[in-house]
Design a protein around this motif. Structure first.
Motif, PDB file in Angstrom:
ATOM      1  N   LEU A 112     -27.387 -41.493 -46.717  1.00  0.00           N
ATOM      2  CA  LEU A 112     -26.231 -41.355 -46.014  1.00  0.00           C
ATOM      3  C   LEU A 112     -26.395 -39.887 -45.237  1.00  0.00           C
ATOM      4  O   LEU A 112     -25.740 -38.704 -45.570  1.00  0.00           O
ATOM      5  CB  LEU A 112     -25.102 -40.951 -46.859  1.00  0.00           C
ATOM      6  CG  LEU A 112     -24.773 -42.469 -47.459  1.00  0.00           C
ATOM      7  CD1 LEU A 112     -23.349 -42.406 -48.615  1.00  0.00           C
ATOM      8  CD2 LEU A 112     -24.447 -43.770 -46.590  1.00  0.00           C
ATOM      9  N   ARG A 113     -27.216 -39.856 -44.355  1.00  0.00           N
ATOM     10  CA  ARG A 113     -27.498 -38.575 -43.728  1.00  0.00           C
ATOM     11  C   ARG A 113     -26.450 -37.895 -42.982  1.00  0.00           C
ATOM     12  O   ARG A 113     -26.391 -36.726 -42.868  1.00  0.00           O
ATOM     13  CB  ARG A 113     -28.688 -38.881 -42.565  1.00  0.00           C
ATOM     14  CG  ARG A 113     -29.877 -39.394 -43.365  1.00  0.00           C
ATOM     15  CD  ARG A 113     -31.108 -39.527 -42.209  1.00  0.00           C
ATOM     16  NE  ARG A 113     -32.243 -40.227 -42.974  1.00  0.00           N
ATOM     17  CZ  ARG A 113     -33.346 -39.714 -43.529  1.00  0.00           C
ATOM     18  NH1 ARG A 113     -33.192 -38.227 -43.736  1.00  0.00           N
ATOM     19  NH2 ARG A 113     -34.173 -40.320 -44.005  1.00  0.00           N
ATOM     20  N   GLN A 114     -25.657 -38.897 -42.653  1.00  0.00           N
ATOM     21  CA  GLN A 114     -24.517 -38.196 -41.593  1.00  0.00           C
ATOM     22  C   GLN A 114     -23.399 -37.340 -42.545  1.00  0.00           C
ATOM     23  O   GLN A 114     -22.705 -36.573 -42.079  1.00  0.00           O
ATOM     24  CB  GLN A 114     -23.475 -39.388 -40.881  1.00  0.00           C
ATOM     25  CG  GLN A 114     -22.575 -40.286 -42.080  1.00  0.00           C
ATOM     26  CD  GLN A 114     -23.545 -41.417 -42.617  1.00  0.00           C
ATOM     27  OE1 GLN A 114     -24.811 -41.412 -42.620  1.00  0.00           O
ATOM     28  NE2 GLN A 114     -22.896 -42.440 -43.071  1.00  0.00           N
ATOM     29  N   LEU A 115     -23.438 -37.614 -43.938  1.00  0.00           N
ATOM     30  CA  LEU A 115     -22.821 -36.960 -44.876  1.00  0.00           C
ATOM     31  C   LEU A 115     -23.512 -35.534 -45.183  1.00  0.00           C
ATOM     32  O   LEU A 115     -22.604 -34.635 -45.519  1.00  0.00           O
ATOM     33  CB  LEU A 115     -22.658 -37.458 -46.248  1.00  0.00           C
ATOM     34  CG  LEU A 115     -21.745 -38.825 -45.931  1.00  0.00           C
ATOM     35  CD1 LEU A 115     -21.698 -39.427 -47.361  1.00  0.00           C
ATOM     36  CD2 LEU A 115     -20.347 -38.390 -45.415  1.00  0.00           C
ATOM     37  N   ASN A 116     -24.708 -35.273 -44.991  1.00  0.00           N
ATOM     38  CA  ASN A 116     -25.504 -34.095 -45.486  1.00  0.00           C
ATOM     39  C   ASN A 116     -26.650 -34.076 -44.854  1.00  0.00           C
ATOM     40  O   ASN A 116     -27.567 -34.857 -44.896  1.00  0.00           O
ATOM     41  CB  ASN A 116     -25.743 -34.089 -46.950  1.00  0.00           C
ATOM     42  CG  ASN A 116     -25.843 -32.642 -47.295  1.00  0.00           C
ATOM     43  OD1 ASN A 116     -26.754 -31.807 -46.712  1.00  0.00           O
ATOM     44  ND2 ASN A 116     -25.549 -32.353 -48.401  1.00  0.00           N
ATOM     45  N   PRO A 117     -26.747 -33.224 -43.642  1.00  0.00           N
ATOM     46  CA  PRO A 117     -27.951 -33.070 -43.002  1.00  0.00           C
ATOM     47  C   PRO A 117     -29.381 -32.482 -43.637  1.00  0.00           C
ATOM     48  O   PRO A 117     -30.283 -32.485 -43.294  1.00  0.00           O
ATOM     49  CB  PRO A 117     -27.475 -32.033 -41.695  1.00  0.00           C
ATOM     50  CG  PRO A 117     -26.373 -31.234 -42.332  1.00  0.00           C
ATOM     51  CD  PRO A 117     -25.672 -32.151 -43.211  1.00  0.00           C
ATOM     52  N   ASP A 152     -30.340 -33.952 -45.958  1.00  0.00           N
ATOM     53  CA  ASP A 152     -31.305 -35.064 -46.695  1.00  0.00           C
ATOM     54  C   ASP A 152     -31.424 -34.739 -48.287  1.00  0.00           C
ATOM     55  O   ASP A 152     -32.832 -34.876 -48.673  1.00  0.00           O
ATOM     56  CB  ASP A 152     -32.396 -35.392 -46.119  1.00  0.00           C
ATOM     57  CG  ASP A 152     -32.041 -35.904 -44.561  1.00  0.00           C
ATOM     58  OD1 ASP A 152     -32.863 -35.784 -43.723  1.00  0.00           O
ATOM     59  OD2 ASP A 152     -30.903 -36.315 -44.271  1.00  0.00           O
ATOM     60  N   PHE A 153     -30.383 -34.318 -48.941  1.00  0.00           N
ATOM     61  CA  PHE A 153     -30.754 -34.111 -50.457  1.00  0.00           C
ATOM     62  C   PHE A 153     -31.243 -35.451 -51.196  1.00  0.00           C
ATOM     63  O   PHE A 153     -32.014 -35.162 -52.130  1.00  0.00           O
ATOM     64  CB  PHE A 153     -29.501 -33.816 -51.061  1.00  0.00           C
ATOM     65  CG  PHE A 153     -29.176 -32.440 -50.662  1.00  0.00           C
ATOM     66  CD1 PHE A 153     -29.900 -31.221 -51.035  1.00  0.00           C
ATOM     67  CD2 PHE A 153     -27.847 -32.125 -50.418  1.00  0.00           C
ATOM     68  CE1 PHE A 153     -29.631 -29.810 -50.546  1.00  0.00           C
ATOM     69  CE2 PHE A 153     -27.475 -30.781 -49.823  1.00  0.00           C
ATOM     70  CZ  PHE A 153     -28.206 -29.602 -50.125  1.00  0.00           C
ATOM     71  N   CYS A 154     -30.905 -36.592 -50.837  1.00  0.00           N
ATOM     72  CA  CYS A 154     -30.933 -37.797 -51.514  1.00  0.00           C
ATOM     73  C   CYS A 154     -31.553 -38.826 -50.809  1.00  0.00           C
ATOM     74  O   CYS A 154     -30.876 -38.996 -49.563  1.00  0.00           O
ATOM     75  CB  CYS A 154     -29.942 -38.290 -52.655  1.00  0.00           C
ATOM     76  SG  CYS A 154     -28.898 -37.074 -53.027  1.00  0.00           S
ATOM     77  N   GLU A 155     -32.128 -40.052 -51.158  1.00  0.00           N
ATOM     78  CA  GLU A 155     -32.591 -41.086 -50.542  1.00  0.00           C
ATOM     79  C   GLU A 155     -32.070 -42.311 -51.569  1.00  0.00           C
ATOM     80  O   GLU A 155     -32.627 -42.283 -52.610  1.00  0.00           O
ATOM     81  CB  GLU A 155     -33.915 -41.266 -50.082  1.00  0.00           C
ATOM     82  CG  GLU A 155     -34.116 -40.408 -48.902  1.00  0.00           C
ATOM     83  CD  GLU A 155     -35.428 -40.604 -48.325  1.00  0.00           C
ATOM     84  OE1 GLU A 155     -35.784 -40.158 -47.089  1.00  0.00           O
ATOM     85  OE2 GLU A 155     -36.175 -41.250 -48.528  1.00  0.00           O
ATOM     86  N   LEU A 156     -31.433 -43.333 -50.966  1.00  0.00           N
ATOM     87  CA  LEU A 156     -31.139 -44.354 -51.871  1.00  0.00           C
ATOM     88  C   LEU A 156     -31.877 -45.729 -51.200  1.00  0.00           C
ATOM     89  O   LEU A 156     -31.730 -45.951 -50.208  1.00  0.00           O
ATOM     90  CB  LEU A 156     -29.644 -44.698 -51.938  1.00  0.00           C
ATOM     91  CG  LEU A 156     -29.306 -46.089 -52.530  1.00  0.00           C
ATOM     92  CD1 LEU A 156     -29.382 -45.693 -54.078  1.00  0.00           C
ATOM     93  CD2 LEU A 156     -27.724 -46.242 -52.561  1.00  0.00           C
ATOM     94  N   ARG A 168     -21.615 -34.214 -54.424  1.00  0.00           N
ATOM     95  CA  ARG A 168     -20.943 -35.301 -53.652  1.00  0.00           C
ATOM     96  C   ARG A 168     -21.459 -36.200 -53.107  1.00  0.00           C
ATOM     97  O   ARG A 168     -21.153 -37.387 -52.672  1.00  0.00           O
ATOM     98  CB  ARG A 168     -19.828 -34.700 -52.569  1.00  0.00           C
ATOM     99  CG  ARG A 168     -18.922 -33.726 -53.169  1.00  0.00           C
ATOM    100  CD  ARG A 168     -18.027 -32.760 -52.221  1.00  0.00           C
ATOM    101  NE  ARG A 168     -17.230 -31.662 -52.764  1.00  0.00           N
ATOM    102  CZ  ARG A 168     -16.833 -30.685 -52.411  1.00  0.00           C
ATOM    103  NH1 ARG A 168     -17.408 -30.065 -51.381  1.00  0.00           N
ATOM    104  NH2 ARG A 168     -16.019 -29.723 -52.981  1.00  0.00           N
ATOM    105  N   LEU A 169     -22.536 -35.976 -52.434  1.00  0.00           N
ATOM    106  CA  LEU A 169     -23.637 -37.056 -51.695  1.00  0.00           C
ATOM    107  C   LEU A 169     -24.244 -38.123 -52.727  1.00  0.00           C
ATOM    108  O   LEU A 169     -24.065 -39.204 -52.643  1.00  0.00           O
ATOM    109  CB  LEU A 169     -24.755 -36.431 -51.105  1.00  0.00           C
ATOM    110  CG  LEU A 169     -25.751 -37.497 -50.651  1.00  0.00           C
ATOM    111  CD1 LEU A 169     -25.282 -38.344 -49.438  1.00  0.00           C
ATOM    112  CD2 LEU A 169     -26.969 -36.641 -49.824  1.00  0.00           C
TER     113      LEU A 169
END
Length: 251
Positions: free
Chosen positions: A15-20, A22-26, A52-53
């Motif tokens: 969800l890159r739009q929520l956090n630029p 890029d803390f996590c990848e699903l 939150r992400l």
């Protein structure tokens, strides 16, 4: 040489739009298994935005009726609550603790089986978050798992303490909280912190194999979640309350 089938799909569901940052990848694997990968950037400092992400991504997995298991893995798993460094009021600190508790609560009573694959260090919040998973595998090659609050002169919130108490054998619980004892993968498996330990080269494959075993059982997710909520009722209540208790910095 036998051709290896890629374990990751071609389209990460970050969800890159929520956090630029890029803390996590699903990523979704075939068979309804999801892999939540915590990136190195995430692990430099556990921020409110990162937590939150995680919540958003877990909601995404829970909303997939075809999901059968969730694997959380990492590059370092050295999670720290970086917001505490900058919080200048007790209310701000309490808010950070409450957000961390929410992430752990969502993991501990998640509707499908969860596995934490610890490939490096698991410290403090990282330790607690990994314990919130149903099953834990750790590398025998790299990393230690430990709580360092005693060394930092800090206490733990009731929610975090409840997770440790509900997931660890009594003697290990005492050593973790009051002595800050460090365990490598092999030692962590021996005292019941993790369920098994393997070399890093096969760790993810072992986790995927375990996840596929759960898929084969085809459990009813509502019943599975209800069992976990009853099993960890007191722990969930402490996490949901978001209370700080005696958690104070010695400074």
């Amino acid at each position: 040489m036998e051709e290896q089938t890629p374990m990751w799909n071609q389209t990460p569901l970050t969800l890159r739009q929520l956090n630029p940052a890029d803390f996590c990848e699903l990523s979704g694997l075939e068979g309804g298994v999801y892999v939540l990968n915590l990136t190195e950037e995430f692990q430099r400092r556990l921020t409110l935005e990162a937590i939150r992400l995680i919540d958003k991504l877990l909601d995404q997995v829970a909303g997939d009726v075809c999901a059968y298991a969730l694997i959380t893995t990492n590059q370092l798993f050295c999670l720290r609550v970086g917001g505490l460094i900058y919080a200048d009021t007790f209310g701000a600190v309490a808010g950070i603790f409450a957000t961390v508790s929410k992430a752990c609560q969502q993991a501990i009573d998640f509707c499908i089986p969860t596995l934490a694959i610890i490939t490096g260090h698991a410290v403090g919040a990282g330790y607690v978050f990994s314990l919130a998973h149903d099953y834990r595998l750790m590398s025998t090659t790299h990393g230690y798992i430990f709580m360092n609050e005693a060394d930092l002169g800090m206490s733990l919130t009731p929610g975090n303490m409840a997770v440790l108490h509900s997931k660890l054998p009594v003697s290990t619980f005492q050593e973790a909280v009051l002595a800050g004892k460090r365990y490598n993968g092999k030692a962590a498996a021996a005292v019941g912190i993790v369920h098994a330990a393997f070399p890093s080269s096969v760790l993810l494959q072992k986790g995927i194999k375990k996840a596929m075993e759960h898929k084969a059982r085809n459990w009813n997710r509502k019943a599975y979640q209800a069992l976990k909520m009853e099993m960890y009722k007191t722990t969930v209540q402490e996490l949901e309350s978001g209370g700080v208790g005696f958690a104070r910095s010695a400074n």
